[in-house]
Motif scaffolding. Sequence first.
Motif, mmCIF file in Angstrom:
data_model
loop_
_atom_site.group_PDB
_atom_site.id
_atom_site.type_symbol
_atom_site.label_atom_id
_atom_site.label_comp_id
_atom_site.label_asym_id
_atom_site.label_seq_id
_atom_site.Cartn_x
_atom_site.Cartn_y
_atom_site.Cartn_z
ATOM 1 N N LEU A 36 0.804 -1.213 0.000
ATOM 2 C CA LEU A 36 0.000 0.000 0.000
ATOM 3 C C LEU A 36 0.841 1.268 0.000
ATOM 4 N N THR A 39 2.393 2.089 -3.280
ATOM 5 C CA THR A 39 1.379 2.421 -4.283
ATOM 6 C C THR A 39 0.899 3.855 -4.143
ATOM 7 N N ILE A 40 0.734 4.313 -2.898
ATOM 8 C CA ILE A 40 0.179 5.662 -2.693
ATOM 9 C C ILE A 40 1.248 6.665 -2.265
ATOM 10 N N ALA A 162 -6.250 2.202 -4.981
ATOM 11 C CA ALA A 162 -5.448 3.422 -4.939
ATOM 12 C C ALA A 162 -5.699 4.270 -6.179
ATOM 13 N N ALA A 166 -7.363 7.740 -5.190
ATOM 14 C CA ALA A 166 -6.371 8.812 -5.259
ATOM 15 C C ALA A 166 -6.955 10.108 -5.809
ATOM 16 N N TRP A 172 -6.820 8.242 0.353
ATOM 17 C CA TRP A 172 -5.835 7.299 0.875
ATOM 18 C C TRP A 172 -6.215 6.796 2.268
ATOM 19 N N LEU A 175 -8.187 3.664 2.205
ATOM 20 C CA LEU A 175 -7.407 2.464 1.923
ATOM 21 C C LEU A 175 -6.969 1.779 3.216
ATOM 22 N N LEU A 284 -0.434 5.123 -11.712
ATOM 23 C CA LEU A 284 -1.242 4.257 -10.860
ATOM 24 C C LEU A 284 -2.020 3.241 -11.680
#
Length: 444
Positions: A36, A39-40, A162, A166, A172, A175, A284
């Motif tokens: 995670l 990814t963010i 994400a 996003a 976020w 998530l 992404l």
Amino acid sequence: MTISERLDRLPVTRRHRYVVALVGVATFFDLYDLFLAGTISTVLTKQFAVSPGDLKLLLASAFLGAFVGALGLGRLADRVGRRTAFLVTLGLYSVFTLLGAFSTEVWMLVVCRFIAGIGIGAELPLADAYLADLLPAKHRGRATAWAYTIGFCGVPAAGFLARWLAEYENGWRWLFVIGGLGAVVVLALRTGLPESPRWLVSQGRYEEAEAVVRRFEKETPEVITPEAPPSPKAPATALFRPPWLKRTAMLYVFQALQAFGYYGFGSLVPIVLAAKGFHLSTSLTYVALTFLGYPLGSALSIPIIERAQRKWLIIGSAAGMAGFGLAFGYATTSAAIITFGFCYTLLSNVFSNAFHTYQGELFPTELRATAAGSAYSLSRLATAAMPFVLLPVLTGSGPGAMFAIVAGAMMILIVDVALLGPPTTGRSVESIADGSTMRTGATR
């Protein structure tokens, strides 16, 4: 007939499938969380105005916690039982992942990620030890691969969520909420897991071990006369003496290096794509598409993991990862980036399922979780160091140079496993532990 022999003679029962599914769902949230932050990371950079130094620490925080958890809670599982340790690991993860969703500044998020990481770090090696304890020898690799196939669906789930969330200012946070609440549900279900009969025997608790095995045997037509021999206890220091020293050295080197190949891609690929000049939403999208290879690669391993010798499956997939990583590093077009990234993640989960099964087989019951946890802690430490090692290379020399380092780590790993790794496929964990060549029907 011993408890271990009775466990190995069982077919895969409905109770086995329940255990595999529940371990898999718990693994889903662990892997979802591990991927995670990377990814963010670009989103969090804007949200908290994170400096490059703070970004490295944010990326490393969960893995530093995972180092502590794998090192400490793995030994706990050999002392108090697999089931109790499972509840501790998932409890830590669920509580502090939820708290992380409400972070008001970057340091609060770093602390929450660190403590959640303690639970995450112990979860995967503990799952390996637990499944090795419980599953019949002839089905151990395939059933473990099924558990991880369920689990690795969490990686593209993190990628696609994400990509969607996003677009919202505080997306976020959701998530982390999703991960934390999902883990709470799994924690409640996990209270129904049986304790490992092999571990119970190692503690001299024969009646409890007998009761667990009988519950499995009730789902089969054959009734087997029980016998429960004692199992010697062993201190953690036994890992560093013959006959275990060679395997311990092999596994420790392997885990320190595999992190560069496995998490070097998954954790840093969004930043790599940003370095290649792609817009946030585009990168992404590419990340989510390449992450589809994780569950598909895990599923691909199911029909082959009992047919191929696991050490050679690890070696072959590691070589493929090295090649596709270099190709990804030098790719410039969208089609090449998605294709090479997908192939990388596909092979990486053939690799992952093989080594997760493999590390759970190498040591006796009384050392199994300690060995897996302590070795796995090195991979968490290596992963925590990666932002400090690989990001400067990425910034200074580009993605190709970064993936050249990853490929070099995989080449050393291949030599390590080829020279020091024993064969395990199809053998009972007891015969693997005593060095016997006795087999249960699988090919070498």
